[in-house]
Design an enzyme around this catalytic site. Structure first.
Site, short mmCIF file in Angstrom:
data_model
loop_
_atom_site.label_atom_id
_atom_site.label_comp_id
_atom_site.label_asym_id
_atom_site.label_seq_id
_atom_site.Cartn_x
_atom_site.Cartn_y
_atom_site.Cartn_z
N ASP A 46 0.84 -1.21 0.00
CA ASP A 46 0.00 0.00 0.00
C ASP A 46 0.87 1.25 0.00
O ASP A 46 1.56 1.54 0.98
CB ASP A 46 -0.89 0.00 1.26
CG ASP A 46 -1.79 1.22 1.29
OD1 ASP A 46 -2.90 1.14 0.76
OD2 ASP A 46 -1.38 2.27 1.84
N TYR A 51 3.18 9.91 -0.57
CA TYR A 51 4.27 9.33 0.23
C TYR A 51 5.63 9.55 -0.45
O TYR A 51 6.68 9.32 0.16
CB TYR A 51 4.08 7.82 0.48
CG TYR A 51 2.79 7.42 1.18
CD1 TYR A 51 1.97 8.36 1.79
CD2 TYR A 51 2.40 6.09 1.23
CE1 TYR A 51 0.78 7.99 2.41
CE2 TYR A 51 1.22 5.71 1.86
CZ TYR A 51 0.41 6.66 2.44
OH TYR A 51 -0.76 6.26 3.05
N LYS A 80 -2.72 5.91 -4.35
CA LYS A 80 -3.82 6.82 -4.04
C LYS A 80 -3.64 8.17 -4.73
O LYS A 80 -2.52 8.66 -4.86
CB LYS A 80 -3.92 7.04 -2.52
CG LYS A 80 -3.84 5.75 -1.72
CD LYS A 80 -4.05 5.94 -0.24
CE LYS A 80 -3.67 4.70 0.54
NZ LYS A 80 -2.25 4.63 0.94
N HIS A 113 -7.66 9.51 -2.01
CA HIS A 113 -7.00 9.48 -0.70
C HIS A 113 -7.84 10.11 0.42
O HIS A 113 -7.92 9.58 1.53
CB HIS A 113 -5.65 10.19 -0.81
CG HIS A 113 -4.63 9.75 0.18
ND1 HIS A 113 -3.28 9.67 -0.10
CD2 HIS A 113 -4.75 9.34 1.46
CE1 HIS A 113 -2.62 9.25 0.98
NE2 HIS A 113 -3.50 9.05 1.94
P1 NAD Z 1 0.80 1.66 11.87
O1 NAD Z 1 -0.34 1.54 12.80
O2 NAD Z 1 1.02 0.61 10.85
O3 NAD Z 1 2.08 1.81 12.81
C1 NAD Z 1 3.35 1.92 12.31
C2 NAD Z 1 4.31 2.13 13.49
O4 NAD Z 1 4.34 0.97 14.32
C3 NAD Z 1 5.73 2.37 13.02
O5 NAD Z 1 6.31 3.35 13.86
C4 NAD Z 1 6.42 1.03 13.22
O6 NAD Z 1 7.76 1.18 13.50
C5 NAD Z 1 5.67 0.45 14.39
N1 NAD Z 1 5.58 -1.02 14.30
C6 NAD Z 1 5.19 -1.73 13.22
N2 NAD Z 1 5.18 -3.05 13.52
C7 NAD Z 1 5.58 -3.16 14.80
C8 NAD Z 1 5.76 -4.26 15.67
N3 NAD Z 1 5.51 -5.52 15.27
N4 NAD Z 1 6.19 -4.01 16.94
C9 NAD Z 1 6.43 -2.75 17.36
N5 NAD Z 1 6.26 -1.67 16.58
C10 NAD Z 1 5.84 -1.87 15.31
O7 NAD Z 1 0.72 3.13 11.21
P2 NAD Z 1 0.68 3.75 9.76
O8 NAD Z 1 1.98 3.56 9.06
O9 NAD Z 1 0.20 5.13 9.91
O10 NAD Z 1 -0.45 2.93 8.98
C11 NAD Z 1 -0.18 1.79 8.19
C12 NAD Z 1 -0.28 2.12 6.70
O11 NAD Z 1 -1.56 2.64 6.41
C13 NAD Z 1 0.66 3.23 6.22
O12 NAD Z 1 1.99 2.84 6.12
C14 NAD Z 1 0.01 3.60 4.92
O13 NAD Z 1 0.32 2.65 3.91
C15 NAD Z 1 -1.47 3.54 5.31
N6 NAD Z 1 -2.01 4.85 5.73
C16 NAD Z 1 -3.04 5.36 5.00
C17 NAD Z 1 -3.59 6.59 5.33
C18 NAD Z 1 -4.70 7.13 4.52
O14 NAD Z 1 -5.05 8.30 4.68
N7 NAD Z 1 -5.29 6.34 3.65
C19 NAD Z 1 -3.09 7.33 6.42
C20 NAD Z 1 -2.03 6.78 7.17
C21 NAD Z 1 -1.52 5.54 6.82
#
Ligand code: NAD
Length: 276
Positions: A46, A51, A80, A113
């Site tokens: 994704d 990004y 997106k 998005h």
């Molecule tokens: P997330 O909830 O996936 O959290 C990511 C954080 O958690 C990072 O700091 C990472 O280091 C940590 N982490 C990941 N796995 C871990 C583990 N097993 N143990 C400990 N820490 C861990 O947050 P996100 O990145 O905001 O969301 C996931 C994805 O969603 C994004 O990368 C993106 O692709 C998407 N996204 C979409 C939108 C949107 O508006 N559509 C907005 C934000 C994110």
């Protein structure tokens, strides 16, 4: 529990776990994360134009395919449309620009998005054109509230394949999820780990001890058991592995309910009603 989810349109099923790459730097960092994920068995990535890492994601996809000995058809790639590019012609141009950066002939899923109130219907028409002309596998939206989905429904016969929204135990999105389920829109959770903000939460720590798993795995399993697709982000190989290793244990009804009870309608990201 299903490891991939059928969409209401499109050519492929959506793998229930994908790698998210928000805030992952373009170049080696994103290339390595994508290659590692594909090597470990992830088949869903994704990204988004905003990004600014689509080029690296594309390189990672090609390298990963070679290492895992799989073809493009085995992967499900989402990107997106950014807010500044909303509108009919500009959305089509933005899709082509994403393909160019990714080095792909087509995406499996292209999302609006954020709901930009005065432009989203035109943008949706553009995505509909791309879909009807077979230039994209499926189209959907992100950060749409019920009233945004209703606006689309009043203006188009094409129901979005997915709606990707912020979702974690503090923001269960129950009303939105039941609307989406009634309309056949697949729910995808962004920030499924609440961007790391829940690892000390007491109930989650307790449940993690009970099932002998990490809090991250408990959170991801909770999403999957409630029927949501997840796209956790990590660039660390051991976490990429940990986040994918959630199919061989189950949370009991009691554990699910204790996690459900954490809901506070609390966001860590922007409110879709005042973000454009
Ligand atoms: P997330 O909830 O996936 O959290 C990511 C954080 O958690 C990072 O700091 C990472 O280091 C940590 N982490 C990941 N796995 C871990 C583990 N097993 N143990 C400990 N820490 C861990 O947050 P996100 O990145 O905001 O969301 C996931 C994805 O969603 C994004 O990368 C993106 O692709 C998407 N996204 C979409 C939108 C949107 O508006 N559509 C907005 C934000 C994110």
């Amino acid at each position: 529990m299903k490891q991939s989810i059928e969409l209401n349109h499109g050519q492929k099923v959506l793998p229930a776990i994908g790698l998210g790459v928000f805030k992952v730097e373009d170049g080696d960092t994103v290339i390595d994360a994508v290659v590692e994920a594909i090597r470990q068995g992830y088949r869903h990535i994704d990204t988004a134009a905003v990004y600014e890492n689509e080029e690296g994601v594309g390189v990672g996809i090609r390298k990963g395919m070679e290492i895992a000995n799989i073809s493009r058809d085995d992967l499900f790639i989402t990107s997106k449309l950014w807010n500044a590019d909303q509108g009919y012609e500009s959305a089509i141009a933005a899709y082509e620009a994403s393909l160019e950066r990714l080095g792909l002939e087509q995406l499996d899923l292209y999302l609006i998005h954020w709901p930009v109130e005065d432009k989203m219907v035109e943008s949706w028409r553009a995505l509909e054109t791309l879909y009807r002309e077979g230039r994209v596998g499926a189209v959907g939206v992100s950060n749409f509230q019920i009233h945004h989905l209703e606006t689309l429904a009043e203006n188009s016969d094409l129901v979005p394949a997915v709606n990707q929204v912020e979702r974690h135990p503090l923001l269960r999105q129950t009303e939105l999820a039941s609307y989406m389920s009634e309309h056949g829109i697949v729910p995808v959770a962004w920030a499924p780990l609440m961007q790391g903000g829940l690892f000390e939460e007491q109930t989650l720590v307790e449940v993690a001890k009970e099932v002998n798993r990490s809090v991250a795995q408990v959170l991801l399993r909770w999403h999957l058991q409630t029927g949501w697709v997840i796209i956790p982000k990590s660039i660390k190989p051991h976490r990429i592995a940990e986040n994918f290793d959630v199919h061989d244990f189950e949370l009991t009804n009691d554990q699910m309910e204790r996690i459900d009870a954490l809901d506070q309608h609390k966001r860590v990201g922007p409110d879709p009603d005042d973000f454009d």
